[in-house]
Design a protein around this motif. Structure first.
Motif, PDB file in Angstrom:
ATOM      1  N   ALA A 151      -8.912  -1.795  -0.460  1.00  0.00           N
ATOM      2  CA  ALA A 151      -9.963  -1.616   0.532  1.00  0.00           C
ATOM      3  C   ALA A 151      -9.570  -2.198   1.953  1.00  0.00           C
ATOM      4  N   GLY A 152     -10.077  -1.762   2.815  1.00  0.00           N
ATOM      5  CA  GLY A 152     -10.477  -2.397   3.844  1.00  0.00           C
ATOM      6  C   GLY A 152      -9.276  -1.472   5.336  1.00  0.00           C
ATOM      7  N   GLU A 153     -10.188  -1.418   6.151  1.00  0.00           N
ATOM      8  CA  GLU A 153      -8.774  -0.810   7.360  1.00  0.00           C
ATOM      9  C   GLU A 153      -8.339  -2.441   7.771  1.00  0.00           C
ATOM     10  N   ALA A 154      -6.712  -2.776   8.320  1.00  0.00           N
ATOM     11  CA  ALA A 154      -5.800  -3.449   8.908  1.00  0.00           C
ATOM     12  C   ALA A 154      -6.987  -4.059   9.985  1.00  0.00           C
ATOM     13  N   SER A 155      -7.031  -4.601  10.173  1.00  0.00           N
ATOM     14  CA  SER A 155      -7.466  -5.191  11.728  1.00  0.00           C
ATOM     15  C   SER A 155      -7.065  -6.881  12.039  1.00  0.00           C
ATOM     16  N   ASN A 156      -7.355  -6.990  13.174  1.00  0.00           N
ATOM     17  CA  ASN A 156      -6.707  -8.108  13.645  1.00  0.00           C
ATOM     18  C   ASN A 156      -7.879  -9.250  13.730  1.00  0.00           C
ATOM     19  N   GLU A 202      -7.178 -15.623   1.918  1.00  0.00           N
ATOM     20  CA  GLU A 202      -6.305 -15.299   3.180  1.00  0.00           C
ATOM     21  C   GLU A 202      -5.937 -13.623   3.713  1.00  0.00           C
ATOM     22  N   THR A 203      -5.662 -13.132   2.882  1.00  0.00           N
ATOM     23  CA  THR A 203      -4.971 -12.220   3.747  1.00  0.00           C
ATOM     24  C   THR A 203      -6.640 -11.299   4.054  1.00  0.00           C
ATOM     25  N   HIS A 204      -7.548 -11.338   3.503  1.00  0.00           N
ATOM     26  CA  HIS A 204      -8.852 -10.611   3.918  1.00  0.00           C
ATOM     27  C   HIS A 204      -9.677 -11.130   5.671  1.00  0.00           C
ATOM     28  N   ALA A 205      -9.541 -12.636   5.345  1.00  0.00           N
ATOM     29  CA  ALA A 205      -9.874 -13.221   6.593  1.00  0.00           C
ATOM     30  C   ALA A 205      -9.038 -13.181   7.752  1.00  0.00           C
ATOM     31  N   GLU A 206      -7.861 -12.026   7.466  1.00  0.00           N
ATOM     32  CA  GLU A 206      -6.612 -12.982   9.192  1.00  0.00           C
ATOM     33  C   GLU A 206      -6.801 -11.420   9.212  1.00  0.00           C
ATOM     34  N   THR A 207      -6.995 -10.183   8.050  1.00  0.00           N
ATOM     35  CA  THR A 207      -6.406  -9.163   8.200  1.00  0.00           C
ATOM     36  C   THR A 207      -8.181  -7.819   7.970  1.00  0.00           C
ATOM     37  N   GLY A 208      -8.688  -8.360   7.376  1.00  0.00           N
ATOM     38  CA  GLY A 208     -10.038  -7.411   6.921  1.00  0.00           C
ATOM     39  C   GLY A 208      -9.878  -6.443   5.033  1.00  0.00           C
ATOM     40  N   ARG A 260       1.083  -1.487   0.233  1.00  0.00           N
ATOM     41  CA  ARG A 260      -0.058  -0.037   0.274  1.00  0.00           C
ATOM     42  C   ARG A 260       1.169   1.178  -0.106  1.00  0.00           C
ATOM     43  N   GLY A 261       0.917   1.928  -1.389  1.00  0.00           N
ATOM     44  CA  GLY A 261       1.933   2.662  -0.946  1.00  0.00           C
ATOM     45  C   GLY A 261       3.267   2.176  -1.133  1.00  0.00           C
ATOM     46  N   THR A 262       4.815   2.833   0.158  1.00  0.00           N
ATOM     47  CA  THR A 262       5.387   2.414   0.926  1.00  0.00           C
ATOM     48  C   THR A 262       5.366   1.996   1.784  1.00  0.00           C
ATOM     49  N   GLU A 263       4.603   1.183   2.127  1.00  0.00           N
ATOM     50  CA  GLU A 263       3.729   0.244   3.311  1.00  0.00           C
ATOM     51  C   GLU A 263       3.633  -1.360   2.490  1.00  0.00           C
ATOM     52  N   VAL A 264       4.041  -2.738   3.376  1.00  0.00           N
ATOM     53  CA  VAL A 264       4.000  -3.665   3.353  1.00  0.00           C
ATOM     54  C   VAL A 264       2.873  -3.878   4.754  1.00  0.00           C
ATOM     55  N   LEU A 265       2.176  -5.310   4.256  1.00  0.00           N
ATOM     56  CA  LEU A 265       1.173  -5.618   5.740  1.00  0.00           C
ATOM     57  C   LEU A 265       1.949  -6.764   6.373  1.00  0.00           C
ATOM     58  N   LEU A 266       2.490  -6.829   7.356  1.00  0.00           N
ATOM     59  CA  LEU A 266       2.316  -7.738   7.710  1.00  0.00           C
ATOM     60  C   LEU A 266       1.091  -7.784   9.565  1.00  0.00           C
ATOM     61  N   TRP A 270       7.066 -11.914  13.380  1.00  0.00           N
ATOM     62  CA  TRP A 270       6.136 -10.902  12.025  1.00  0.00           C
ATOM     63  C   TRP A 270       6.501 -11.490  11.141  1.00  0.00           C
ATOM     64  N   GLN A 271       5.271 -12.074   9.951  1.00  0.00           N
ATOM     65  CA  GLN A 271       5.801 -12.659   8.710  1.00  0.00           C
ATOM     66  C   GLN A 271       4.281 -11.583   8.051  1.00  0.00           C
ATOM     67  N   PHE A 272       4.219 -12.256   6.748  1.00  0.00           N
ATOM     68  CA  PHE A 272       3.549 -11.674   5.582  1.00  0.00           C
ATOM     69  C   PHE A 272       2.210 -12.792   5.859  1.00  0.00           C
ATOM     70  N   PRO A 273       0.930 -12.212   5.619  1.00  0.00           N
ATOM     71  CA  PRO A 273      -0.333 -12.833   5.841  1.00  0.00           C
ATOM     72  C   PRO A 273      -0.010 -14.138   4.918  1.00  0.00           C
ATOM     73  N   ALA A 274      -0.803 -15.190   5.643  1.00  0.00           N
ATOM     74  CA  ALA A 274      -0.601 -16.165   4.701  1.00  0.00           C
ATOM     75  C   ALA A 274      -1.780 -17.399   5.479  1.00  0.00           C
ATOM     76  N   GLY A 275      -1.719 -18.423   4.084  1.00  0.00           N
ATOM     77  CA  GLY A 275      -2.746 -19.403   4.408  1.00  0.00           C
ATOM     78  C   GLY A 275      -2.305 -20.923   3.948  1.00  0.00           C
ATOM     79  N   MET A 276      -2.596 -22.063   4.126  1.00  0.00           N
ATOM     80  CA  MET A 276      -2.696 -23.715   3.647  1.00  0.00           C
ATOM     81  C   MET A 276      -3.337 -23.270   2.149  1.00  0.00           C
TER      82      MET A 276
END
Length: 193
Positions: free
Chosen positions: A151-156, A115-121, A78-84, A95-101
């Motif tokens: 889109a979406g706000e990052a949340s756990n 998995e990114t959506h399920a874990e972080t929204g 997202r621009g100059t940021e990465v989601l962890l 700390w890791q990148f979002p992942a799923g089986m």
């Protein structure tokens, strides 16, 4: 024997014998099996031994269908940021990148998005596949995809697996994940971003 010689011995067409060579799984009709059994019984010991060596036991179905455990890993920009995500482990946090089986037959890109959506929204779109490797710590087959934030706000959203979710500046990434632990094509893709 040649196909022609064996066909003549059994009294069948050459294409029948050739068909057995093309598809060894063919089960002969009862009368054909009787002719084959008779030919085997009349064969000398050398021919019988060679026949036994050529016979292969059927492959175990469970082993034939076994697949390596595969994980889809999303590197989300997202621009100059990465989601962890801060993943819970055996008495550790990392700390890791979002992942799923990935289930057998599932597309890596689809699993990474879901998995990114399920874990972080966070909703993402895959930009490109970065490659795959056997992960040096977990031993699973890890497939990496570079994704763009949509889109979406990052949340756990997965408090069982994760402790936290954060957008991290690219310049600070190696403070969260040591550079030697990051798959080199990821670093190259992030430098080019």
């Amino acid at each position: 024997m040649t196909n022609e010689g064996f066909a003549a011995k059994l009294g069948v067409a050459v294409r029948t014998v050739a068909g057995w060579h093309r598809n060894p799984e063919i089960v002969p009709r009862t009368e054909m099996q009787q002719a084959l059994d008779t030919a085997y019984e009349r064969a000398n010991e050398h021919v019988r031994r060679r026949f036994t060596l050529l016979c292969r036991p059927p492959e175990e179905p469970a082993l034939a269908e076994a697949q390596a455990l595969r994980v889809a890993i999303a590197v989300v920009l997202r621009g100059t940021e990465v989601l962890l995500v801060c993943r819970r482990g055996d008495d550790t946090l990392s700390w890791q990148f979002p992942a799923g089986m990935c289930k057998p037959g599932a597309a890596v890109a689809s699993v990474a998005v879901q998995e990114t959506h399920a874990e972080t929204g966070v909703h993402v779109a895959v930009r490109e596949e970065l490659g795959a490797r056997v992960h040096p710590k977990t031993g699973v087959l890890a497939s990496y995809v570079l994704c763009d934030y949509l889109a979406g706000e990052a949340s756990n959203l997965d408090a069982v697996e994760n402790m936290d979710v954060a957008w991290v500046p690219l310049a600070a990434l190696t403070r969260f994940i040591p550079a030697e632990n990051i798959y080199p094509p990821i670093l190259s893709a992030l430098e080019a971003a």
